[in-house]
Write a protein that holds these residues in place. Sequence first.
Motif, PDB file in Angstrom:
ATOM      1  N   GLU A 164     -29.343  30.957 -24.201  1.00 52.83           N
ATOM      2  CA  GLU A 164     -30.936  30.976 -24.321  1.00 52.83           C
ATOM      3  C   GLU A 164     -31.332  30.374 -25.825  1.00 52.83           C
ATOM      4  OE1 GLU A 164     -34.205  34.782 -24.158  1.00 52.83           O
ATOM      5  OE2 GLU A 164     -32.335  34.988 -23.188  1.00 52.83           O
ATOM      6  N   ARG A 165     -32.895  30.037 -25.662  1.00 54.06           N
ATOM      7  CA  ARG A 165     -33.418  29.452 -26.961  1.00 54.06           C
ATOM      8  C   ARG A 165     -34.937  29.985 -26.862  1.00 54.06           C
ATOM      9  NH1 ARG A 165     -32.635  23.956 -29.633  1.00 54.06           N
ATOM     10  NH2 ARG A 165     -30.798  24.106 -28.306  1.00 54.06           N
ATOM     11  N   ALA A 166     -35.128  30.222 -28.201  1.00 53.53           N
ATOM     12  CA  ALA A 166     -36.581  30.662 -28.515  1.00 53.53           C
ATOM     13  C   ALA A 166     -36.922  29.877 -29.701  1.00 53.53           C
ATOM     14  CB  ALA A 166     -36.842  32.071 -28.371  1.00 53.53           C
ATOM     15  N   VAL A 167     -38.366  29.042 -29.543  1.00 55.84           N
ATOM     16  CA  VAL A 167     -38.556  28.583 -30.813  1.00 55.84           C
ATOM     17  C   VAL A 167     -39.957  29.038 -31.240  1.00 55.84           C
ATOM     18  CG1 VAL A 167     -39.591  26.108 -31.447  1.00 55.84           C
ATOM     19  CG2 VAL A 167     -37.593  26.291 -29.849  1.00 55.84           C
ATOM     20  N   TYR A 168     -40.110  29.367 -32.390  1.00 56.27           N
ATOM     21  CA  TYR A 168     -41.120  30.036 -33.218  1.00 56.27           C
ATOM     22  C   TYR A 168     -41.787  28.836 -34.243  1.00 56.27           C
ATOM     23  CZ  TYR A 168     -39.213  34.112 -31.509  1.00 56.27           C
ATOM     24  OH  TYR A 168     -38.493  35.221 -30.679  1.00 56.27           O
ATOM     25  N   ARG A 169     -43.137  28.895 -34.186  1.00 52.66           N
ATOM     26  CA  ARG A 169     -43.878  27.871 -35.006  1.00 52.66           C
ATOM     27  C   ARG A 169     -44.233  28.988 -36.364  1.00 52.66           C
ATOM     28  NH1 ARG A 169     -49.368  24.822 -34.762  1.00 52.66           N
ATOM     29  NH2 ARG A 169     -49.633  27.157 -34.478  1.00 52.66           N
ATOM     30  N   ILE A 170     -43.534  28.648 -37.253  1.00 49.87           N
ATOM     31  CA  ILE A 170     -44.045  29.646 -38.553  1.00 49.87           C
ATOM     32  C   ILE A 170     -45.320  28.936 -39.316  1.00 49.87           C
ATOM     33  CG2 ILE A 170     -43.435  30.184 -41.035  1.00 49.87           C
ATOM     34  CD1 ILE A 170     -41.504  31.262 -38.444  1.00 49.87           C
ATOM     35  N   ASN A 171     -45.501  27.702 -39.319  1.00 44.51           N
ATOM     36  CA  ASN A 171     -46.576  27.222 -39.814  1.00 44.51           C
ATOM     37  C   ASN A 171     -46.542  25.663 -39.453  1.00 44.51           C
ATOM     38  OD1 ASN A 171     -45.438  25.327 -41.932  1.00 44.51           O
ATOM     39  ND2 ASN A 171     -45.336  27.299 -43.081  1.00 44.51           N
ATOM     40  N   ASP A 172     -47.622  24.557 -39.597  1.00 42.22           N
ATOM     41  CA  ASP A 172     -47.383  23.376 -39.037  1.00 42.22           C
ATOM     42  C   ASP A 172     -46.310  22.485 -39.617  1.00 42.22           C
ATOM     43  OD1 ASP A 172     -49.884  23.897 -38.140  1.00 42.22           O
ATOM     44  OD2 ASP A 172     -51.189  22.923 -39.502  1.00 42.22           O
ATOM     45  N   ASP A 173     -45.644  23.043 -40.493  1.00 42.33           N
ATOM     46  CA  ASP A 173     -44.359  22.308 -40.935  1.00 42.33           C
ATOM     47  C   ASP A 173     -43.034  22.901 -40.856  1.00 42.33           C
ATOM     48  OD1 ASP A 173     -45.939  20.062 -41.834  1.00 42.33           O
ATOM     49  OD2 ASP A 173     -46.517  20.915 -43.833  1.00 42.33           O
ATOM     50  N   MET A 174     -43.233  24.120 -40.192  1.00 43.40           N
ATOM     51  CA  MET A 174     -41.894  24.775 -40.113  1.00 43.40           C
ATOM     52  C   MET A 174     -41.877  25.425 -38.832  1.00 43.40           C
ATOM     53  SD  MET A 174     -40.391  27.743 -42.620  1.00 43.40           S
ATOM     54  CE  MET A 174     -40.513  26.700 -44.100  1.00 43.40           C
ATOM     55  N   TRP A 175     -40.663  25.463 -38.408  1.00 38.48           N
ATOM     56  CA  TRP A 175     -40.005  26.123 -37.159  1.00 38.48           C
ATOM     57  C   TRP A 175     -38.851  26.792 -37.070  1.00 38.48           C
ATOM     58  CZ3 TRP A 175     -42.436  21.516 -37.564  1.00 38.48           C
ATOM     59  CH2 TRP A 175     -43.532  21.274 -36.906  1.00 38.48           C
ATOM     60  N   LEU A 176     -38.483  27.787 -36.401  1.00 42.02           N
ATOM     61  CA  LEU A 176     -37.378  28.726 -36.494  1.00 42.02           C
ATOM     62  C   LEU A 176     -36.942  28.879 -35.095  1.00 42.02           C
ATOM     63  CD1 LEU A 176     -35.627  30.680 -38.232  1.00 42.02           C
ATOM     64  CD2 LEU A 176     -36.895  32.412 -37.090  1.00 42.02           C
ATOM     65  N   THR A 177     -35.715  28.264 -34.739  1.00 40.47           N
ATOM     66  CA  THR A 177     -35.194  28.742 -33.359  1.00 40.47           C
ATOM     67  C   THR A 177     -34.071  29.616 -33.352  1.00 40.47           C
ATOM     68  OG1 THR A 177     -35.703  26.127 -33.128  1.00 40.47           O
ATOM     69  CG2 THR A 177     -34.048  27.057 -31.687  1.00 40.47           C
ATOM     70  N   MET A 178     -34.411  30.528 -32.494  1.00 40.09           N
ATOM     71  CA  MET A 178     -33.283  31.368 -32.367  1.00 40.09           C
ATOM     72  C   MET A 178     -32.264  31.079 -30.845  1.00 40.09           C
ATOM     73  SD  MET A 178     -33.313  35.723 -31.524  1.00 40.09           S
ATOM     74  CE  MET A 178     -34.297  35.876 -33.095  1.00 40.09           C
TER      75      MET A 178
END
Length: 91
Positions: free
Chosen positions: A56-70
Amino acid sequence: MSQWRVLIEENIGTGDRKEWRISDIYEVKGEREEARSIARELAVRHTPKHPALPQERAVYRINDDMWLTMIIGLTARSHYRVTVAELLFRD
């Protein structure tokens, strides 16, 4: 020459010897918007070193220039971060 880069940071190593570090740097030919587009795609499609069997993958946008993928694997959970960065100095 463009100074925009896309950085991927993730846990490298195994067991107690894991360390958080930059695993990939992508040089972008265009400007910031192109770097953001590449970064969004990498947040969804990058194959990290851990976990070995992703389920499973979940992608979070932190701001316009950064993403965190679990990524949740069969026996472990891991994450990586994708960041758009401007190279300001290189010696």
